[in-house]
Design an enzyme around this catalytic site. Structure first.
Site, PDB file in Angstrom:
ATOM      1  N   HIS A  54       0.863  -1.185   0.000  1.00 59.46           N
ATOM      2  CA  HIS A  54       0.000   0.000   0.000  1.00 59.46           C
ATOM      3  C   HIS A  54       0.902   1.238   0.000  1.00 59.46           C
ATOM      4  O   HIS A  54       2.013   1.202   0.535  1.00 59.46           O
ATOM      5  CB  HIS A  54      -0.831  -0.058   1.293  1.00 59.46           C
ATOM      6  CG  HIS A  54      -1.928   0.940   1.414  1.00 59.46           C
ATOM      7  ND1 HIS A  54      -1.701   2.244   1.765  1.00 59.46           N
ATOM      8  CD2 HIS A  54      -3.272   0.813   1.269  1.00 59.46           C
ATOM      9  CE1 HIS A  54      -2.866   2.885   1.829  1.00 59.46           C
ATOM     10  NE2 HIS A  54      -3.831   2.041   1.532  1.00 59.46           N
ATOM     11  N   ASP A  64       3.322  -4.695   7.480  1.00 58.87           N
ATOM     12  CA  ASP A  64       2.144  -3.831   7.450  1.00 58.87           C
ATOM     13  C   ASP A  64       0.935  -4.731   7.702  1.00 58.87           C
ATOM     14  O   ASP A  64       0.514  -5.491   6.835  1.00 58.87           O
ATOM     15  CB  ASP A  64       2.053  -3.151   6.072  1.00 58.87           C
ATOM     16  CG  ASP A  64       0.744  -2.389   5.904  1.00 58.87           C
ATOM     17  OD1 ASP A  64      -0.121  -2.448   6.794  1.00 58.87           O
ATOM     18  OD2 ASP A  64       0.595  -1.725   4.862  1.00 58.87           O
ATOM     19  N   GLN A 112      -4.255  -5.008   6.947  1.00 56.69           N
ATOM     20  CA  GLN A 112      -5.277  -5.970   6.495  1.00 56.69           C
ATOM     21  C   GLN A 112      -5.168  -7.303   7.231  1.00 56.69           C
ATOM     22  O   GLN A 112      -6.039  -8.158   7.075  1.00 56.69           O
ATOM     23  CB  GLN A 112      -5.158  -6.212   4.984  1.00 56.69           C
ATOM     24  CG  GLN A 112      -5.409  -4.994   4.129  1.00 56.69           C
ATOM     25  CD  GLN A 112      -6.826  -4.440   4.276  1.00 56.69           C
ATOM     26  OE1 GLN A 112      -7.752  -5.153   4.647  1.00 56.69           O
ATOM     27  NE2 GLN A 112      -6.986  -3.160   4.005  1.00 56.69           N
ATOM     28  N   LYS A 168      -9.829  -0.722  11.034  1.00 58.28           N
ATOM     29  CA  LYS A 168      -9.970  -1.891  10.145  1.00 58.28           C
ATOM     30  C   LYS A 168     -10.349  -3.135  10.953  1.00 58.28           C
ATOM     31  O   LYS A 168     -10.525  -4.208  10.403  1.00 58.28           O
ATOM     32  CB  LYS A 168      -8.660  -2.164   9.412  1.00 58.28           C
ATOM     33  CG  LYS A 168      -8.137  -0.929   8.675  1.00 58.28           C
ATOM     34  CD  LYS A 168      -7.862  -1.197   7.242  1.00 58.28           C
ATOM     35  CE  LYS A 168      -7.114  -0.049   6.620  1.00 58.28           C
ATOM     36  NZ  LYS A 168      -7.733   0.410   5.390  1.00 58.28           N
ATOM     37  N   CYS A 192      -4.886   2.726  -3.505  1.00 55.85           N
ATOM     38  CA  CYS A 192      -3.629   3.197  -2.881  1.00 55.85           C
ATOM     39  C   CYS A 192      -2.503   2.202  -3.133  1.00 55.85           C
ATOM     40  O   CYS A 192      -1.685   1.912  -2.238  1.00 55.85           O
ATOM     41  CB  CYS A 192      -3.784   3.441  -1.386  1.00 55.85           C
ATOM     42  SG  CYS A 192      -4.988   4.690  -1.008  1.00 55.85           S
TER      43      CYS A 192
HETATM   44  N1  PLP Z   1      -1.686  -0.666   4.541  1.00 57.05           N
HETATM   45  C1  PLP Z   1      -2.663  -1.400   3.997  1.00 57.05           C
HETATM   46  C2  PLP Z   1      -2.355  -2.776   3.488  1.00 57.05           C
HETATM   47  C3  PLP Z   1      -3.958  -0.882   3.909  1.00 57.05           C
HETATM   48  O1  PLP Z   1      -4.923  -1.616   3.367  1.00 57.05           O
HETATM   49  C4  PLP Z   1      -4.206   0.419   4.408  1.00 57.05           C
HETATM   50  C5  PLP Z   1      -5.539   1.027   4.280  1.00 57.05           C
HETATM   51  O2  PLP Z   1      -6.320   0.678   3.438  1.00 57.05           O
HETATM   52  C6  PLP Z   1      -3.143   1.129   4.985  1.00 57.05           C
HETATM   53  C7  PLP Z   1      -1.898   0.558   5.029  1.00 57.05           C
HETATM   54  C8  PLP Z   1      -3.352   2.502   5.527  1.00 57.05           C
HETATM   55  O3  PLP Z   1      -4.158   2.465   6.676  1.00 57.05           O
HETATM   56  P1  PLP Z   1      -4.611   3.808   7.374  1.00 57.05           P
HETATM   57  O4  PLP Z   1      -5.217   4.671   6.306  1.00 57.05           O
HETATM   58  O5  PLP Z   1      -5.594   3.367   8.396  1.00 57.05           O
HETATM   59  O6  PLP Z   1      -3.405   4.444   7.973  1.00 57.05           O
END
Ligand code: PLP
Length: 404
Positions: free
Chosen positions: A121, A198, A201, A224, A362
């Site tokens: 992401h 990360d 998910q 999430k 993203c």
């Molecule tokens: N990493 C992954 C794999 C995500 O799916 C997301 C959000 O969709 C993020 C990072 C970013 O999360 P946040 O916007 O809650 O900081």
């Protein structure tokens, strides 16, 4: 617990959108919140509201104790060894920025490499890319295989270049692929690299035990996992966090301030400058208690059922391309249909009460790698039902008849 009972706990789901019962399939973007979480936020403001860690008075002490209870709950939930290893952030994005910024101030040098993956992401990609630009370190990107999985041979090839840190998603927010965290971590460690996972998910879909994974850092967002927005977690091994410089400066994170010098507080407060998201932090524990009550066995089984139903329904649609290998999917399915623009599908499904996500998610590096401008993504949670999946597939077929 039956899905119908679980759904009762989520008041938002009980509404109509464009004249149809809402079918919420955008859970990878954000999950809905159970009544208990909504109450915890309201209760805090009704009976506990005051700043934490500062006051000797009753309310402040009560708020501090509730906030710190969440830290302990999170520690246990993630299998971390010490509360000092749990840093509260605004979410995954801030947690990664904290690390990337700290690494770029005195740790990364032009001799170093940061290895990310093409399926990361933007939140786990851009902060490291920028940290490399600031520090002169090399930013390297590991491609994925055609089925979306990481090739261990290719990874090993990259690891031979001795990256300082390897960053990757536990579960891809586009492909739904569950990466083998333990195996990748062990391999990276064997080549002397640190590991950041990360978990944005991952955290809501499978049990996470950071000691078992042995990863150095694991980050995630409360919203999430049925919790509030504005609160997230950075887990880091204590010895590593102690070596990192603070990310932001101000109240809460200091030990002693002189005119020309400041010494910093001990972990975890060194990384928690300013007033935190107190209500959200307290309610995060309630969200994790909800997940604990349902249990990861039930969550995993239910989401696998939904994904299997969706695959069955989608696979026969003419011209459909589903991304990512089926057998390693968590509750995310992304696809395109030949000759139809992904955005148009999302708009028509919305007219039928169905919330899916369209676009690049993203993950532009992955979109470029797949050679597509974007795709449609449906993503499931514990409150979704098989009949919702069936309605989604039927509605998609109807939408495609209108668009073709
Ligand atoms: N990493 C992954 C794999 C995500 O799916 C997301 C959000 O969709 C993020 C990072 C970013 O999360 P946040 O916007 O809650 O900081």
């Amino acid at each position: 617990m039956r899905t119908s009972d679980i759904r009762q706990e989520f008041p938002l789901l009980n509404q109509q959108v464009n004249g149809y019962p809402l079918v919420y399939l955008d859970n990878a973007a954000s999950t809905q919140k159970p009544e208990s979480v909504l109450s915890a936020i309201g209760d805090y403001y009704r009976s506990l509201n005051s700043n934490v860690h500062r006051g000797v008075h009753h309310l402040s002490q009560q708020a501090t104790s509730a906030f710190e209870d969440t830290r302990e709950y999170v520690r246990n939930f993630m299998g971390a060894s010490a509360k000092e290893e749990i840093i509260f952030t605004r979410g995954t994005t801030e947690a990664v920025n904290l690390l990337a910024e700290s690494f770029s101030r005195g740790i990364l040098s032009p001799a170093d490499t940061v290895l990310a993956t093409v399926s990361d992401h933007h939140s786990n990609f851009v902060p490291w890319q920028q940290a490399c630009l600031r520090s002169g370190a090399k930013f390297d990107v590991l491609p994925v295989q055609a089925n979306g999985t990481i090739s261990m041979e290719l990874l090993e090839e990259k690891l031979r270049q001795k990256p300082r840190i390897v960053v990757f998603p536990h579960i891809s927010n586009v492909l739904g692929i569950v990466n083998p965290v333990k195996q990748i971590t062990a391999m990276a460690h064997a080549y002397g690299a640190l590991v950041l996972v990360d978990g944005a998910q991952g955290i809501a879909h499978c049990p996470v035990n950071v000691c078992d994974f042995d990863c150095d850092f694991y980050v995630w967002s409360g919203h999430k996992i049925y919790g509030p927005t504005g609160i997230g977690v950075l887990y880091g091994k204590k010895a590593l966090l102690e070596q990192l410089p603070p990310y932001q400066f101000g109240g809460e994170m200091i030990e002693e301030v002189e005119w020309q010098q400041t010494s910093f507080a001990a972990l975890p407060y060194k990384f928690e400058a300013g007033t935190p998201a107190i209500a959200e932090g307290i309610a995060l524990k309630t969200a994790l208690e909800f997940v604990h009550r349902v249990g990861f066995d039930a969550i995993g089984q239910h989401e696998a059922d939904l994904v299997n139903h969706a695959f069955e329904g989608l696979k026969d649609i003419e011209g459909i391309e589903i991304y990512g290998e089926k057998t390693r999917h968590s509750g995310v399915i992304s696809f395109n249909v030949k000759g139809v623009y992904h955005y148009d599908i999302g708009v028509i499904l919305d007219q039928m009460g169905i919330a899916v996500r369209t676009g690049h998610h993203c993950a532009q590096p992955l979109m470029k790698f797949l050679n597509i401008p974007g795709c449609v993504r449906c993503s499931f949670a514990i409150y979704n039902t098989v009949s919702e999946v069936e309605y989604f597939v039927e509605s998609l077929q109807k939408a495609l008849r209108m668009l073709r």
